[in-house]
Design an enzyme around this catalytic site. Structure first.
Site: not given
Ligand code: NAP
Ligand code: MG
Length: 462
Positions: A170, A201, A203-204, A207, A245, A279, A369
């Site tokens: 996903k 699709g 995340g919520p 995912g 990660e 990250c 972050e």
């Molecule tokens: P995120 O929401 O954690 O997204 C990562 C992945 O998880 C995406 O595929 C996301 O789908 C999915 N996801 C979101 N909610 C979920 C849930 N409840 N259950 C299962 N999967 C779920 O991160 P983001 O919204 O893209 O970014 C927000 C912040 O996260 C950034 O500002 C940054 O600080 C941090 N971030 C860190 C990294 C890293 O490599 N450590 C990478 C990206 C972001 P969707 O794409 O649909 O949200």
């Protein structure tokens, strides 16, 4: 941009169960460039069933044959690297040269490394009167973010394939086109049907359905700490393996004996690359009080030089979030010496390369972050002070140490609570384990350590 109107499940593109779609936006000009289906629980279930059905045969495939398929996958990525770079640039916004070198280049290196490891790894060893087998953990649910869209996919899928696991991916909603391209590459490489499956699709929705599915044996997640914590709890309740990660707030520690100009220049470039959406970026620069003013001037100059070469942030939400952090830094008393919260262009989610001076360790910009092109210069009095500051966040993903002599830098790095440290600008190594201490995560990716995450052990006694 070309997009598939379906999910890649059991070796073919199949219509999604529902009609919802996700618009894909080019963050450089805010135009919608494609639509992809927004999968739900039904699509996830179909994909997990396909992965489970394919598991016994793939797990029993000889490592040399798995290595051959991964090598073929690498070759397809090489053949299609221009298309990959253009796709990443279109949906993430990274400047094309960066997409070519990093977003396309690194996954090719990583896939190549796993073709090698699949062929050479000791999946069987003798321990006294026992034979210990490293067997695949089973069906992997991989959830990836948008910031290094192909790298983060390959860093999970390649070792999972090498281990003999099957996969449901996903990808992030912001970068689904790169994921679709990857699915095409897997297909072209001749990976058997059902071994790799893709469900695009939200995340919520998709995912969460994947993380909760009882047919998944290991959830491998890269993304925010907030979502990672939730996924860890779900996996824990189901006694399911999990790899996380997560975020970082890494320190770039410049010891007084270092080449200051080089350390500052490389340090600023490290943060600005990918518009700060890395990250492991060294977003806190720690400088001895005697060199502080000089470092501030050098950093401001380096950021100004970066200027227009920086890409936009991925979406409107991140754009607002990062600019909010910059405003917060100013409000808490940090001094702007480059950039600022104003959007430098009328169109696109751009933020100027930003440098904060007079940052103290407890400020928000030094603790959280930001995920944007923002570097904070923090002053330290002596080495113990530097270490306290470097270790003084909830994160521990990466870092850098610069010193006149390597042994001095190594001694400092060994005291840091972090998973990876670059010594005097050490080069990227695709075989080095990557992952976090503390709240930066659980588990390691890349190299043999990354492969081990997808294996479980069985011992037979004779
Ligand atoms: P995120 O929401 O954690 O997204 C990562 C992945 O998880 C995406 O595929 C996301 O789908 C999915 N996801 C979101 N909610 C979920 C849930 N409840 N259950 C299962 N999967 C779920 O991160 P983001 O919204 O893209 O970014 C927000 C912040 O996260 C950034 O500002 C940054 O600080 C941090 N971030 C860190 C990294 C890293 O490599 N450590 C990478 C990206 C972001 P969707 O794409 O649909 O949200
Ligand atoms: Mg999200």
């Amino acid at each position: 941009m070309k997009a598939h109107d379906g999910m890649y499940i059991d070796g073919a593109w199949r219509p999604a169960a529902g009609r919802d779609t996700i618009p894909v936006v080019n963050p450089a000009d805010e135009q919608v460039i494609a639509e992809v289906p927004a999968g739900g629980a039904e699509d996830v279930d179909a994909a997990v069933r396909a992965a489970r059905a394919a598991l016994p045969a793939w797990a029993a495939t000889a490592p040399a044959e798995r290595a051959a398929r991964i090598a073929a996958l690498r070759d397809v990525l090489v053949a299609r690297k221009d298309e990959i770079a253009e796709t990443v640039t279109a949906e993430l916004g990274a400047p094309l040269p960066f997409s070519q070198a990093v977003h396309a280049g690194v996954p090719i290196l990583v896939a190549g490394s796993y073709a090698g490891l699949a062929a050479s790894y000791a999946f069987e060893e003798k321990v006294g009167n026992s034979t210990v087998y490293a067997e695949p953990v089973g069906v992997v649910g991989a959830i990836t973010p948008w910031n290094y869209p192909l790298h983060q996919i390959v860093a999970k899928v390649a070792p999972a394939l090498a281990a003999g696991c099957t996969i449901v991916l996903k990808p992030a909603e912001d970068t689904p086109l790169t994921a679709q391209l990857f699915a095409e590459a897997v297909h072209e490489a001749g990976v058997p049907a059902g071994v790799f499956n893709l469900v695009t699709g939200l995340g919520p929705v998709a995912g969460q359905a994947l993380a909760e599915h009882e047919g998944v044996d290991l959830v491998s997640f890269t993304g925010s700490t907030a979502v990672g914590r939730k996924i860890g709890a779900t996996a824990g309740a189901a006694v399911k393996r999990v790899a996380l990660e997560l975020g970082g707030k890494s320190a770039n520690v410049i010891l007084p004996s270092a080449d200051l100009a080089k350390a500052v220049g490389v340090g600023v470039a490290n943060v600005m690359g990918n518009s700060g959406q890395t990250c492991s970026a060294w977003t806190r620069m720690l400088v001895h009080t005697s060199q502080y003013d000089e470092a501030v001037a050098l950093a401001a100059e380096a950021a100004a030089k970066y200027g227009d070469r920086i890409g936009p942030l991925v979406n409107a939400e991140q754009h607002a979030r990062v600019r909010g952090y910059i405003e917060r830094g100013v409000a808490e008393g940090a001094r702007l010496v480059a950039g600022g919260p104003e959007a430098p262009r009328e169109q696109g989610y751009f933020v100027s390369p930003t440098v904060f001076a007079d940052v103290t360790p407890e400020m928000t910009v030094a603790q959280e972050e930001i995920f944007g092109p923002v570097v904070s210069l923090i002053r330290y009095e002596d080495e113990d002070d530097a270490l306290r500051i470097a270790n003084g966040t909830v994160y521990g993903l990466a870092g850098a140490v610069w010193a006149g002599d390597e042994a001095e830098a190594v001694a400092f790095a060994r005291r840091m609570d972090t998973g990876q440290v670059d010594i005097n600008g050490g080069r990227f190594n695709p075989l080095a384990p990557f992952g976090g201490y503390k709240q930066s995560g659980v588990g390691r990716e890349l190299g043999s350590h990354g492969l081990a995450e997808y294996l479980q052990t069985k011992s037979l006694q004779f």
